[in-house]
Design a protein around this motif. Structure first.
Motif, PDB file in Angstrom:
ATOM      1  N   ILE A  51     -16.970  24.478  13.578  1.00 50.97           N
ATOM      2  CA  ILE A  51     -16.393  25.792  13.865  1.00 50.97           C
ATOM      3  C   ILE A  51     -14.973  25.822  13.320  1.00 50.97           C
ATOM      4  CG2 ILE A  51     -15.661  27.396  15.685  1.00 50.97           C
ATOM      5  CD1 ILE A  51     -18.693  27.146  15.532  1.00 50.97           C
ATOM      6  N   ARG A  52     -14.649  26.865  12.568  1.00 55.44           N
ATOM      7  CA  ARG A  52     -13.300  27.030  12.017  1.00 55.44           C
ATOM      8  C   ARG A  52     -12.621  28.188  12.724  1.00 55.44           C
ATOM      9  NH1 ARG A  52     -12.490  24.536   7.011  1.00 55.44           N
ATOM     10  NH2 ARG A  52     -10.352  24.806   7.696  1.00 55.44           N
ATOM     11  N   VAL A  53     -11.298  28.200  12.661  1.00 59.94           N
ATOM     12  CA  VAL A  53     -10.508  29.226  13.330  1.00 59.94           C
ATOM     13  C   VAL A  53      -9.477  29.772  12.348  1.00 59.94           C
ATOM     14  CG1 VAL A  53      -8.920  29.697  15.225  1.00 59.94           C
ATOM     15  CG2 VAL A  53     -10.781  28.085  15.546  1.00 59.94           C
ATOM     16  N   ALA A  54      -9.340  31.091  12.357  1.00 63.49           N
ATOM     17  CA  ALA A  54      -8.295  31.749  11.562  1.00 63.49           C
ATOM     18  C   ALA A  54      -7.451  32.585  12.507  1.00 63.49           C
ATOM     19  CB  ALA A  54      -8.916  32.629  10.485  1.00 63.49           C
ATOM     20  N   ILE A  55      -6.164  32.643  12.240  1.00 61.69           N
ATOM     21  CA  ILE A  55      -5.274  33.497  13.006  1.00 61.69           C
ATOM     22  C   ILE A  55      -4.596  34.459  12.035  1.00 61.69           C
ATOM     23  CG2 ILE A  55      -3.399  31.799  12.994  1.00 61.69           C
ATOM     24  CD1 ILE A  55      -2.683  32.889  15.818  1.00 61.69           C
ATOM     25  N   ASN A  56      -4.784  35.737  12.297  1.00 64.38           N
ATOM     26  CA  ASN A  56      -4.247  36.796  11.436  1.00 64.38           C
ATOM     27  C   ASN A  56      -4.632  36.587   9.969  1.00 64.38           C
ATOM     28  OD1 ASN A  56      -3.039  38.021  13.682  1.00 64.38           O
ATOM     29  ND2 ASN A  56      -1.262  36.685  13.489  1.00 64.38           N
ATOM     30  N   GLY A  57      -5.870  36.149   9.751  1.00 66.90           N
ATOM     31  CA  GLY A  57      -6.409  35.989   8.403  1.00 66.90           C
ATOM     32  C   GLY A  57      -6.113  34.659   7.738  1.00 66.90           C
ATOM     33  N   ALA A  58      -5.339  33.788   8.374  1.00 66.85           N
ATOM     34  CA  ALA A  58      -5.007  32.487   7.793  1.00 66.85           C
ATOM     35  C   ALA A  58      -5.821  31.405   8.491  1.00 66.85           C
ATOM     36  CB  ALA A  58      -3.514  32.203   7.948  1.00 66.85           C
ATOM     37  N   LEU A  59      -6.606  30.684   7.714  1.00 69.69           N
ATOM     38  CA  LEU A  59      -7.449  29.618   8.247  1.00 69.69           C
ATOM     39  C   LEU A  59      -6.578  28.457   8.716  1.00 69.69           C
ATOM     40  CD1 LEU A  59     -10.470  29.027   8.582  1.00 69.69           C
ATOM     41  CD2 LEU A  59     -10.389  27.890   6.376  1.00 69.69           C
ATOM     42  N   LEU A  60      -6.824  27.995   9.941  1.00 67.27           N
ATOM     43  CA  LEU A  60      -6.076  26.857  10.462  1.00 67.27           C
ATOM     44  C   LEU A  60      -6.739  25.561   9.998  1.00 67.27           C
ATOM     45  CD1 LEU A  60      -5.465  27.917  14.181  1.00 67.27           C
ATOM     46  CD2 LEU A  60      -3.883  28.076  12.262  1.00 67.27           C
TER      47      LEU A  60
END
Length: 83
Positions: A51-60
């Motif tokens: 599972i991946r996570v992005a915040i405000n369109g930026a991949l962490l």
């Protein structure tokens, strides 16, 4: 308030494509706080290392480094399937 966007099977588990999540004023939302605020089936699915996570369109690069504040959009991205 932060908006949590779920895609694919994660949206199915949440029974929604988005969730508006109230945030504490005193500190940013971290990964463990996010999981604790979500339905248990969804939180368990987030333990999948794919599972991946992005915040405000930026991949962490590391979802454990999540620090979200009011107005942020957090996208939860399941592994891509297909062929």
């Amino acid at each position: 308030m932060a908006t949590i966007v779920m895609l694919g099977k994660l949206a199915d588990l949440a029974q929604a494509a988005t969730i508006d999540l109230p945030l504490p004023l005193s500190k940013p939302l971290d990964w463990e706080g996010l999981k604790a605020a979500l339905p248990s089936a969804l939180a368990e699915a987030l333990d999948d290392p794919r599972i991946r996570v992005a915040i405000n369109g930026a991949l962490l690069p590391n979802k454990a480094k999540l620090q979200a504040g009011a107005g942020d959009e957090i996208a939860l991205l399941p592994p891509v399937s297909g062929g």
